[in-house]
Structure formats: structure tokens, C-alpha cells
Design a protein around this motif. Structure first.
Motif, mmCIF file in Angstrom:
data_model
loop_
_atom_site.group_PDB
_atom_site.id
_atom_site.type_symbol
_atom_site.label_atom_id
_atom_site.label_comp_id
_atom_site.label_asym_id
_atom_site.label_seq_id
_atom_site.Cartn_x
_atom_site.Cartn_y
_atom_site.Cartn_z
ATOM 1 N N ASP A 288 -4.506 6.599 -2.418
ATOM 2 C CA ASP A 288 -3.732 5.401 -2.115
ATOM 3 C C ASP A 288 -3.581 4.521 -3.354
ATOM 4 N N HIS B 136 0.791 5.156 0.544
ATOM 5 C CA HIS B 136 -0.024 6.241 1.089
ATOM 6 C C HIS B 136 0.875 7.448 1.332
ATOM 7 N N LEU C 82 0.857 -1.177 0.000
ATOM 8 C CA LEU C 82 0.000 0.000 0.000
ATOM 9 C C LEU C 82 0.896 1.230 0.000
#
Length: 201
Positions: free
Chosen positions: A60, A43, A41
């Protein structure tokens, strides 16, 4: 997943876009529903290992590794099932309104038939897909890039030609070429496509 088809998909990301969007969403817009294998992920420019239950926010990016599959839940009733080596960027998403989602790889977009309809435009190097609250597959199939509609209605356009697909219909796509004629997919092809993202039809 066919090797050449996967390369083509990853090299040419697609975009899910909804016109006439309201202001940007505030706070989380979803979460990772399931994960088998590894993923990342990203972010605010920082990368972390992906895990089940991880909160998703606008902007994201989720990347799934080789041999992995994942499902993203977007508030309140939308699921995106991702196949191996697929990337999804939640560039813009609003619950019950839609948004902009960039992707590369294979996915199944799934929104319940009874849920409020959202008008989406799925744009890719292989054509434009107009979607209205439905369940459809986009990705490699039989060595080609293809779209298959399991439920609802989708319009696929490229090179000045549009095809309307309903449940059971599919088309093949190629860069700069009109979509193929609409055909009814047979069970083995449907099952192979959905298996890419870990689903049984």
C-alpha cells in the motif's frame, strides 16, 4: 515546510530496509492511526480517500496532501508520523522484524525503547541511515535535509564517511556529500522539525 526542501525530498524518495527478512507477511500490517487534512491510499493500483482506521497492507501507498498530517500504526509497536505532502509505500513490513518502506517528505519514526529491536537501513539520495529501534526525524530543517535522533542510536553514512548519532544529535545531508559534523540541536530547531509532523517533543 520550506518549499525547495520539500521538492528535493519528494523528487528523491528514501527507503527503509531490513536485511535478512523472513517470508512476506500475510494479512493487514497496520492501520491509519490519525489524519488531519486529506490523503489517499493506493491499494492494488486503486486509489481511495484516506480515513482513520483504514487497514494497511503490504504494497500500500499512503499519500498526504498539502497542509495535512497523519500517523500510521504498524503492528505491533511502530508509529510513522507523516508531514504534509509526504508519501509512504509499505513495500515490505513484518511485525517485530522490520521491512522495506519507501518515503518522500518528512517523517518521525517512533518505536518504544522497550520494544524488541529491529535493525533497519534507511537509504536515501542523501545517504544511508542505520537504525536500531529508536525515535528519529528525517526531513527538511532550516532549508536543508537533516536527521535528528531523539532517542536511541543512528549511523548516517554517505560519500565514504559515517557519523554516529545519539539522543540530541543531528546532521545535515546533501547529495554526494559526507554528512555534516554531528551537532547537538537546540530546542527551537527540534521543536520546528517535530512540528512538521504534528508532534511536540
Amino acid at each position: 515546510m520550506p518549499h525547495l526542501s520539500r521538492r528535493a525530498l519528494l523528487a528523491a524518495p528514501a527507503v527503509l530496509a531490513l536485511s535478512s527478512l523472513p517470508a512476506a507477511a500475510a494479512g493487514p500490517i497496520g492501520q491509519t492511526r490519525s489524519l488531519r487534512g486529506s490523503g489517499k491510499l493506493v491499494h492494488d493500483g486503486r486509489q481511495s480517500p484516506l480515513s482513520v482506521g483504514m487497514v494497511l497492507n503490504e504494497g500500500d501507498t499512503v499519500r498526504i496532501g498539502a497542509g495535512a498530517i497523519a500517523a500510521l500504526f504498524l503492528h505491533t509497536e511502530t508509529l510513522i508520523h507523516m508531514g504534509p505532502e509526504t508519501q509512504v509505500t509499505l513495500a515490505r513490513y513484518l511485525a517485530e522484524a522490520g521491512g522495506t518502506i519507501t518515503i518522500g517528505g518528512a517523517l518521525v519514526f517512533d518505536r518504544p525503547e522497550a520494544a524488541p529491536k529491529v535493525d533497519l537501513t534507511f537509504q536515501s539520495a542523501f545517504g544511508e541511515i542505520g537504525v536500531r529501534g529508536t525515535r528519529f526525524f528525517f526531513g527538511p530543517s532550516k532549508g536543508k535535509v537533516a536527521v535528528f535522533v531523539d532517542r536511541g542510536r543512528v549511523t548516517v553514512s554517505n560519500a565514504g564517511v559515517s557519523r554516529t548519532l545519539r539522543g540530541g544529535d543531528g546532521v545535515d545531508l546533501a547529495r554526494g556529500q559526507p554528512p555534516s559534523e554531528v551537532s547537538q540541536w537546540k530546542a527551537p530547531r527540534i521543536e520546528a522539525a517535530f512540528a512538521l509532523v504534528g508532534l511536540k517533543r
